[in-house]
Design a protein around this motif. Structure first.
Motif, PDB file in Angstrom:
ATOM      1  N   VAL A 150      13.473  23.257  32.713  1.00  0.00           N
ATOM      2  CA  VAL A 150      13.819  21.922  33.719  1.00  0.00           C
ATOM      3  C   VAL A 150      14.143  22.586  34.833  1.00  0.00           C
ATOM      4  CG1 VAL A 150      16.237  20.473  33.327  1.00  0.00           C
ATOM      5  CG2 VAL A 150      15.869  22.144  31.938  1.00  0.00           C
ATOM      6  N   LEU A 151      13.144  21.400  35.903  1.00  0.00           N
ATOM      7  CA  LEU A 151      13.583  21.381  37.344  1.00  0.00           C
ATOM      8  C   LEU A 151      14.146  19.635  37.479  1.00  0.00           C
ATOM      9  CD1 LEU A 151      10.018  22.173  37.799  1.00  0.00           C
ATOM     10  CD2 LEU A 151      12.658  23.816  38.392  1.00  0.00           C
ATOM     11  N   MET A 199      11.974  17.524  46.368  1.00  0.00           N
ATOM     12  CA  MET A 199      12.948  18.188  46.838  1.00  0.00           C
ATOM     13  C   MET A 199      13.509  19.366  45.397  1.00  0.00           C
ATOM     14  SD  MET A 199      14.768  15.517  48.330  1.00  0.00           S
ATOM     15  CE  MET A 199      13.309  14.566  49.055  1.00  0.00           C
ATOM     16  N   VAL A 200      12.909  20.242  45.330  1.00  0.00           N
ATOM     17  CA  VAL A 200      13.117  20.779  43.616  1.00  0.00           C
ATOM     18  C   VAL A 200      14.213  21.663  43.562  1.00  0.00           C
ATOM     19  CG1 VAL A 200      11.528  22.230  42.040  1.00  0.00           C
ATOM     20  CG2 VAL A 200      10.462  19.933  43.570  1.00  0.00           C
ATOM     21  N   GLY A 201      15.240  21.865  42.867  1.00  0.00           N
ATOM     22  CA  GLY A 201      15.890  21.908  42.292  1.00  0.00           C
ATOM     23  C   GLY A 201      15.933  23.094  40.715  1.00  0.00           C
ATOM     24  N   GLY A 202      16.145  24.270  40.934  1.00  0.00           N
ATOM     25  CA  GLY A 202      15.750  24.886  39.410  1.00  0.00           C
ATOM     26  C   GLY A 202      16.111  26.312  39.814  1.00  0.00           C
ATOM     27  N   ARG A 203      15.227  26.686  38.571  1.00  0.00           N
ATOM     28  CA  ARG A 203      14.819  28.068  38.860  1.00  0.00           C
ATOM     29  C   ARG A 203      13.417  28.613  39.755  1.00  0.00           C
ATOM     30  NH1 ARG A 203      15.659  29.021  33.269  1.00  0.00           N
ATOM     31  NH2 ARG A 203      13.315  30.243  33.407  1.00  0.00           N
ATOM     32  N   PRO A 204      13.107  29.691  40.529  1.00  0.00           N
ATOM     33  CA  PRO A 204      11.628  29.539  41.465  1.00  0.00           C
ATOM     34  C   PRO A 204      10.993  29.557  40.690  1.00  0.00           C
ATOM     35  CG  PRO A 204      13.302  31.356  42.454  1.00  0.00           C
ATOM     36  CD  PRO A 204      14.031  30.224  40.933  1.00  0.00           C
ATOM     37  N   GLU A 205      10.804  30.701  39.322  1.00  0.00           N
ATOM     38  CA  GLU A 205       9.800  31.188  38.540  1.00  0.00           C
ATOM     39  C   GLU A 205       8.981  29.117  37.729  1.00  0.00           C
ATOM     40  OE1 GLU A 205      13.584  32.513  35.964  1.00  0.00           O
ATOM     41  OE2 GLU A 205      12.656  31.956  38.400  1.00  0.00           O
ATOM     42  N   VAL A 206      10.257  28.525  37.486  1.00  0.00           N
ATOM     43  CA  VAL A 206      10.429  27.447  36.536  1.00  0.00           C
ATOM     44  C   VAL A 206       9.137  26.447  37.997  1.00  0.00           C
ATOM     45  CG1 VAL A 206      10.963  25.013  35.546  1.00  0.00           C
ATOM     46  CG2 VAL A 206      12.077  27.544  35.490  1.00  0.00           C
ATOM     47  N   PHE A 207       9.715  26.290  39.109  1.00  0.00           N
ATOM     48  CA  PHE A 207       9.403  25.843  40.206  1.00  0.00           C
ATOM     49  C   PHE A 207       7.345  26.147  40.334  1.00  0.00           C
ATOM     50  CE2 PHE A 207       8.040  25.821  45.103  1.00  0.00           C
ATOM     51  CZ  PHE A 207       7.857  24.446  45.279  1.00  0.00           C
TER      52      PHE A 207
END
Length: 293
Positions: A116-117, A136-144
């Motif tokens: 999820v992002l 502007m993206v929130g979430g886990r770096p690997e998902v980004f």
């Protein structure tokens, strides 16, 4: 190329879906309005008969919806898509919603093995059409990193800003900056008019200096013409400033200028002008001074 489901084909979602098609992705799109589905279909988006159909089998599902309750209903309502999201799939909410709601979505879907992002956008209709959005993206770096091939199609400034909910927090800050710029632009034009200055020339030179901004560049034509055809509706900006104020209150932060601008936006919405572009803050400021917009 990915199979992408896009839910929400409005002013922002439709051109975003079309840009994904142009980049070679297979895109199924759903909107509650048949006319918007048809318009998207003319740009290569496969129309879906429901949100669940748009999400079924997709590698990536993107929502571009008005508010948090809409996102929650699409995911977890009676015909919610959560059951269509396979473990290992990617859900990207590009709506503007409460940071707390975004965090809840992350937690609930992550427990089901879904990446999820929260990835709200700025740039308005023009940015969506031109694929120059700021995301502007929130979430886990690997998902980004996993999502970058899709997000890079939609924007030119794509930045990971932190963990779950961080994208929505940054979008809240973005919206208060935009509203502040619009109100100060409105007041500047009223001041210029009071002195009989040539407005076009004045805004050109102001825009070339330290006071120049994307708001001035994109919105001065609306202010000068009095044409407030919506690129971003006042009603939505009113909703966004509510998010700003609730987030600030919960954090114990005082934002006095934000409160004043939020009241001006609210007054326009209360007058029935929520369907106008947010640059219509100039309309109210002109009327306060006995001027025609």
């Amino acid at each position: 190329m990915a199979e992408v489901g896009v839910i929400g084909l409005g002013v922002m979602g439709a051109p975003m879906a079309a840009n994904l098609v142009a980049a070679g992705h297979r895109v199924r799109g759903y909107s509650r309005t048949p006319a918007t589905r048809q318009a998207a279909a003319e740009r290569g988006v496969e129309p879906a008969g429901s949100a669940r159909e748009a999400a079924s089998g997709a590698d990536v599902v993107i929502t571009v919806l008005p508010d948090g309750p809409d996102v929650s209903a699409v995911l977890f309502g009676a015909d919610g898509i959560a059951g269509e999201l396979a473990p290992g799939s990617l859900f990207v909410d590009m709506s503007t919603i409460e940071p707390g709601v975004a965090t809840e979505v992350h937690t609930t879907l992550a427990a089901r093995g879904i990446d999820v992002l929260d990835a709200p956008v700025s740039g308005g209709e023009a940015g969506a059409i031109e694929a120059t959005l700021s995301i502007m993206v929130g979430g886990r770096p690997e998902v980004f990193e996993r999502a970058r091939p899709v997000l890079d199609v939609l924007g030119t400034t794509v930045v990971h800003v932190g963990g779950p909910g961080s994208g929505q927090t940054v979008k809240a800050a973005n919206q208060l900056v935009v509203a502040g710029h619009l109100q100060i632009l409105a007041e500047a034009v009223v001041l210029l008019r009071s002195q009989g200055v040539e407005l076009e020339a004045a805004l050109e030179v102001i825009g070339g200096g330290l006071a120049g901004s994307t708001v001035l560049q994109r919105k001065r034509a609306a202010v000068l013409s009095g044409d407030f055809t919506p690129g971003f509706r006042l009603a939505l900006h009113h909703k966004d400033l509510g998010i700003v104020q609730r987030t600030a209150r919960d954090a114990g932060v005082a934002l006095p200028v934000t409160a004043a601008v939020a009241q001006l936006v609210q007054s326009l919405v209360a007058q029935g002008h929520g369907g106008l572009d947010h640059s219509a803050l100039y309309r109210l400021t002109a009327e306060l001074n006995g001027l025609e917009p």
